[in-house]
Design a protein around this motif. Structure first.
Motif, PDB file in Angstrom:
ATOM      1  N   ASP A 111       0.672  -1.254  -0.132  1.00 47.74           N
ATOM      2  CA  ASP A 111      -0.064   0.055   0.055  1.00 47.74           C
ATOM      3  C   ASP A 111       1.081   1.292  -0.134  1.00 47.74           C
ATOM      4  OD1 ASP A 111      -1.597   2.237   0.794  1.00 47.74           O
ATOM      5  OD2 ASP A 111      -2.467   1.228   2.594  1.00 47.74           O
ATOM      6  N   HIS A 112       0.564   2.032  -1.082  1.00 48.02           N
ATOM      7  CA  HIS A 112       1.631   3.368  -1.183  1.00 48.02           C
ATOM      8  C   HIS A 112       1.675   4.121  -0.266  1.00 48.02           C
ATOM      9  CE1 HIS A 112       3.730   5.953  -4.086  1.00 48.02           C
ATOM     10  NE2 HIS A 112       2.760   7.021  -3.485  1.00 48.02           N
ATOM     11  N   ILE A 113       0.238   4.519   0.451  1.00 50.48           N
ATOM     12  CA  ILE A 113       0.316   5.292   1.519  1.00 50.48           C
ATOM     13  C   ILE A 113       1.005   4.984   2.830  1.00 50.48           C
ATOM     14  CG2 ILE A 113      -1.617   6.283   3.166  1.00 50.48           C
ATOM     15  CD1 ILE A 113      -3.428   6.028   0.815  1.00 50.48           C
ATOM     16  N   GLY A 179       3.425  21.306 -10.142  1.00 48.96           N
ATOM     17  CA  GLY A 179       2.809  22.476  -9.474  1.00 48.96           C
ATOM     18  C   GLY A 179       3.164  22.876  -8.018  1.00 48.96           C
ATOM     19  N   GLY A 180       3.369  21.733  -7.328  1.00 49.74           N
ATOM     20  CA  GLY A 180       4.050  22.213  -5.664  1.00 49.74           C
ATOM     21  C   GLY A 180       5.067  22.721  -5.663  1.00 49.74           C
ATOM     22  N   VAL A 181       6.336  22.125  -6.445  1.00 50.06           N
ATOM     23  CA  VAL A 181       7.552  22.714  -6.438  1.00 50.06           C
ATOM     24  C   VAL A 181       7.593  24.324  -6.897  1.00 50.06           C
ATOM     25  CG1 VAL A 181      10.032  22.666  -7.365  1.00 50.06           C
ATOM     26  CG2 VAL A 181       8.607  20.401  -6.994  1.00 50.06           C
ATOM     27  N   VAL A 183       4.887  26.429  -7.072  1.00 50.23           N
ATOM     28  CA  VAL A 183       4.123  27.309  -6.058  1.00 50.23           C
ATOM     29  C   VAL A 183       4.951  27.585  -4.798  1.00 50.23           C
ATOM     30  CG1 VAL A 183       2.104  27.477  -4.508  1.00 50.23           C
ATOM     31  CG2 VAL A 183       1.958  26.500  -6.760  1.00 50.23           C
ATOM     32  N   ASP A 184       5.742  26.628  -4.321  1.00 55.19           N
ATOM     33  CA  ASP A 184       6.759  26.853  -3.165  1.00 55.19           C
ATOM     34  C   ASP A 184       7.810  27.784  -3.592  1.00 55.19           C
ATOM     35  OD1 ASP A 184       8.245  26.338  -1.045  1.00 55.19           O
ATOM     36  OD2 ASP A 184       8.153  24.168  -1.137  1.00 55.19           O
ATOM     37  N   ARG A 185       8.395  27.743  -4.659  1.00 52.53           N
ATOM     38  CA  ARG A 185       9.391  28.635  -5.214  1.00 52.53           C
ATOM     39  C   ARG A 185       8.742  30.164  -5.293  1.00 52.53           C
ATOM     40  NH1 ARG A 185      10.899  27.413 -10.227  1.00 52.53           N
ATOM     41  NH2 ARG A 185      11.315  25.102 -10.054  1.00 52.53           N
ATOM     42  N   GLY A 270       4.938  12.527   5.617  1.00 47.01           N
ATOM     43  CA  GLY A 270       5.429  11.991   4.485  1.00 47.01           C
ATOM     44  C   GLY A 270       4.730  12.406   3.379  1.00 47.01           C
ATOM     45  N   GLY A 271       5.295  12.045   2.125  1.00 49.10           N
ATOM     46  CA  GLY A 271       4.540  12.245   0.758  1.00 49.10           C
ATOM     47  C   GLY A 271       5.124  13.509   0.179  1.00 49.10           C
ATOM     48  N   GLY A 272       4.855  13.839  -1.078  1.00 50.97           N
ATOM     49  CA  GLY A 272       5.424  14.780  -2.023  1.00 50.97           C
ATOM     50  C   GLY A 272       5.400  16.197  -1.186  1.00 50.97           C
ATOM     51  N   VAL A 273       4.077  16.296  -0.579  1.00 53.52           N
ATOM     52  CA  VAL A 273       3.811  17.810  -0.169  1.00 53.52           C
ATOM     53  C   VAL A 273       4.607  18.157   1.089  1.00 53.52           C
ATOM     54  CG1 VAL A 273       2.140  19.553   0.690  1.00 53.52           C
ATOM     55  CG2 VAL A 273       1.685  17.900  -1.391  1.00 53.52           C
ATOM     56  N   ALA A 274       5.226  17.033   1.652  1.00 51.74           N
ATOM     57  CA  ALA A 274       6.196  17.178   2.978  1.00 51.74           C
ATOM     58  C   ALA A 274       7.229  17.765   2.678  1.00 51.74           C
ATOM     59  CB  ALA A 274       6.304  15.761   3.710  1.00 51.74           C
ATOM     60  N   THR A 299       8.996  12.170  -2.018  1.00 47.77           N
ATOM     61  CA  THR A 299       8.306  12.086  -3.457  1.00 47.77           C
ATOM     62  C   THR A 299       8.638  10.533  -3.454  1.00 47.77           C
ATOM     63  OG1 THR A 299      10.272  12.775  -4.505  1.00 47.77           O
ATOM     64  CG2 THR A 299       8.359  14.236  -4.345  1.00 47.77           C
ATOM     65  N   ASP A 300       7.635  10.068  -4.681  1.00 52.63           N
ATOM     66  CA  ASP A 300       7.880   8.663  -4.742  1.00 52.63           C
ATOM     67  C   ASP A 300       9.030   7.883  -5.082  1.00 52.63           C
ATOM     68  OD1 ASP A 300       4.955   8.845  -4.498  1.00 52.63           O
ATOM     69  OD2 ASP A 300       4.336   8.768  -6.648  1.00 52.63           O
ATOM     70  N   ASN A 301       9.270   6.793  -4.371  1.00 49.82           N
ATOM     71  CA  ASN A 301      10.598   6.087  -4.470  1.00 49.82           C
ATOM     72  C   ASN A 301      10.587   4.756  -4.115  1.00 49.82           C
ATOM     73  OD1 ASN A 301      11.523   5.583  -1.508  1.00 49.82           O
ATOM     74  ND2 ASN A 301      10.552   7.693  -1.437  1.00 49.82           N
TER      75      ASN A 301
HETATM   76  O1  KG4 Z   1       4.151  11.551  -3.118  1.00 51.84           O
HETATM   77  P1  KG4 Z   1       4.157  12.199  -4.594  1.00 51.84           P
HETATM   78  O2  KG4 Z   1       5.529  11.902  -5.050  1.00 51.84           O
HETATM   79  O3  KG4 Z   1       3.086  11.469  -5.143  1.00 51.84           O
HETATM   80  C1  KG4 Z   1       1.919  11.264  -4.909  1.00 51.84           C
HETATM   81  O4  KG4 Z   1       1.970   9.933  -4.409  1.00 51.84           O
HETATM   82  O5  KG4 Z   1       1.033  11.781  -5.183  1.00 51.84           O
HETATM   83  O6  KG4 Z   1       3.620  13.504  -4.149  1.00 51.84           O
HETATM   84  C2  KG4 Z   1       3.321  14.468  -5.355  1.00 51.84           C
HETATM   85  C3  KG4 Z   1       2.825  15.824  -5.075  1.00 51.84           C
HETATM   86  C4  KG4 Z   1       2.493  16.593  -6.225  1.00 51.84           C
HETATM   87  O7  KG4 Z   1       1.091  17.020  -6.094  1.00 51.84           O
HETATM   88  C5  KG4 Z   1       3.335  17.697  -6.111  1.00 51.84           C
HETATM   89  O8  KG4 Z   1       2.920  19.088  -6.684  1.00 51.84           O
HETATM   90  C6  KG4 Z   1       3.462  17.723  -4.476  1.00 51.84           C
HETATM   91  O9  KG4 Z   1       3.638  16.335  -4.106  1.00 51.84           O
HETATM   92  N1  KG4 Z   1       4.976  18.413  -4.178  1.00 51.84           N
HETATM   93  C7  KG4 Z   1       4.942  19.721  -3.526  1.00 51.84           C
HETATM   94  C8  KG4 Z   1       6.077  20.250  -3.314  1.00 51.84           C
HETATM   95  N2  KG4 Z   1       6.840  19.061  -3.865  1.00 51.84           N
HETATM   96  C9  KG4 Z   1       6.133  18.163  -4.445  1.00 51.84           C
HETATM   97  N3  KG4 Z   1       3.786  20.486  -2.828  1.00 51.84           N
HETATM   98  C10 KG4 Z   1       4.063  21.544  -2.236  1.00 51.84           C
HETATM   99  N4  KG4 Z   1       5.393  21.848  -2.200  1.00 51.84           N
HETATM  100  C11 KG4 Z   1       6.449  21.294  -2.729  1.00 51.84           C
HETATM  101  N5  KG4 Z   1       7.777  21.611  -2.474  1.00 51.84           N
END
Ligand code: KG4
Ligand code: ZN
Length: 338
Positions: A111-113, A179-181, A183-185, A270-274, A299-301
């Motif tokens: 489970d990815h989560i 987008g996340g990267v 917007v953060d920048r 955890g997860g990309g937004v972390a 991010t995913d790995n």
């Molecule tokens: O965990 P992940 O690689 O894939 C999923 O399981 O979804 O997360 C990807 C998400 C994307 O929505 C990306 O925009 C977000 O993580 N993300 C960020 C940042 N880096 C990646 N969101 C906000 N700020 C960031 N620095």
């Protein structure tokens, strides 16, 4: 010593890793498809699965080479089989099954989560229980975690995931991809108090720890009439900063309340937004021990898949060759209704 091969293809990262005893990363190859989805400002599922098919064999070979091992040294194969884009999941899953079958190696679906919440264990000594904060492109889950396989969901999104809101807003304002990267920048150069965006109230009953990002996303997008008419503020930096502040605060409110309610003193994100810089600094200001993985493990790995896979395999879990891929996970058990 058990060396586990982990395979991750649930979205747009084609990744494989070798991890020893659930802790030591021997290799972690991540082939990102970002550049190939950029023209579309989002992940195109058909393109994602086709690229996984083309890349998977080489990525797995690279992971074995970088770890200095061959398949003969591998004691188990772990592969993400849920949740995710089903076409993408199937590529990794079928590859893992074929490899496991051909060498008679035990394999297990992951489970990815849960794997995202396991990622920090690859870098830190973490004891249970903790408040798990999983924030990614597809999920926003606040949970009480008592073991690598035991989590009780306290709150989740009732509509869009937090990362999805970042991605959609960046797409709407043509800020760039992913987008996340961006917007953060941009936000780092903007004034977060230019706009006040709403935090939908879900404070009651079963929903007290839930979040909603659809309304925030719409409010930010609706701002574009004023934005493009030239009458108002015209700075992408200020839009990004104001949105990011609201998005992070929505989450932080629930996290503070969850810590208060449970009495937990440890938070694991955890997860990309972390990877988000504002979220990281807000989490650090909590009166709790806060742990988040380095950016590569947010991010995913494949390493997080191999890591948690070791725990399941060590506990004797095996999956059969008819294991399926699932786009969604079963509804999580809620534990803190009012
Ligand atoms: O965990 P992940 O690689 O894939 C999923 O399981 O979804 O997360 C990807 C998400 C994307 O929505 C990306 O925009 C977000 O993580 N993300 C960020 C940042 N880096 C990646 N969101 C906000 N700020 C960031 N620095
Ligand atoms: Zn993920």
């Amino acid at each position: 010593m058990m060396k586990i091969l982990g395979i991750e293809t649930s979205c747009d990262e084609c990744s494989a890793a070798v991890v020893e005893d659930g802790r030591t990363i021997l290799s972690n190859e991540v082939a990102t498809q970002i550049e190939l989805h950029k023209p579309y400002n989002g992940v195109v599922p058909e393109i994602a699965s086709r690229l996984h098919t083309e890349w998977i064999s080489e990525v797995v070979n690279r992971a074995l080479d970088a770890a200095g091992v061959s398949l003969d040294d591998i004691s188990g194969i772990a592969v993400t089989n849920r949740p995710g884009l089903v076409g993408s999941l199937l590529v990794g899953l079928n590859f893992a099954k074929a490899l496991a079958y051909s060498r008679d190696i035990p394999f297990v679906g992951i489970d990815h989560i849960r794997a995202h919440l396991y990622a920090p264990h690859l870098e830190f000594d973490i004891t249970y229980p903790f408040l798990g904060v999983l924030v990614s492109g597809g999920h926003t889950v606040i949970s009480k975690v008592t073991g690598f396989d035991e989590m009780e969901v306290m709150g989740t999104t009732i509509d869009d995931a937090i990362g999805e809101a970042f991605d959609k807003i960046a797409k709407h304002y043509q800020m760039g991809f992913p987008g996340g990267v961006v917007v953060d920048r941009l936000a780092q150069k903007g004034d977060p108090d230019t706009y006040r965006f709403p935090d939908p109230s879900l404070h009651k009953g079963d929903h007290q720890f839930d979040v909603s990002y659809s309304g925030l996303k719409t409010a930010v997008i609706n701002q574009s009439d004023q934005f493009y008419s030239g009458s108002g503020e015209k700075s992408l930096e200020n839009i990004a900063a104001s949105f990011q502040k609201a998005a992070v605060e929505i989450l932080m409110k629930r996290i503070r309340k969850a810590l208060e309610t449970t009495g937990l003193t440890r938070v694991v994100a955890g997860g990309g937004v972390a990877a988000n810089s504002l979220l990281r600094s807000e989490l650090k200001s909590l009166d709790a021990e806060v742990i988040f993985p380095s950016l590569k493990l947010c991010t995913d790995n494949g390493a997080m898949i191999a890591g948690i896979g070791y725990q399941y395999l060590k506990a004797g879990k095996r999956d059969s060759y008819d294991l399926q891929a699932f786009p969604r996970v079963e509804a999580f058990k809620r534990s803190y209704p009012v």
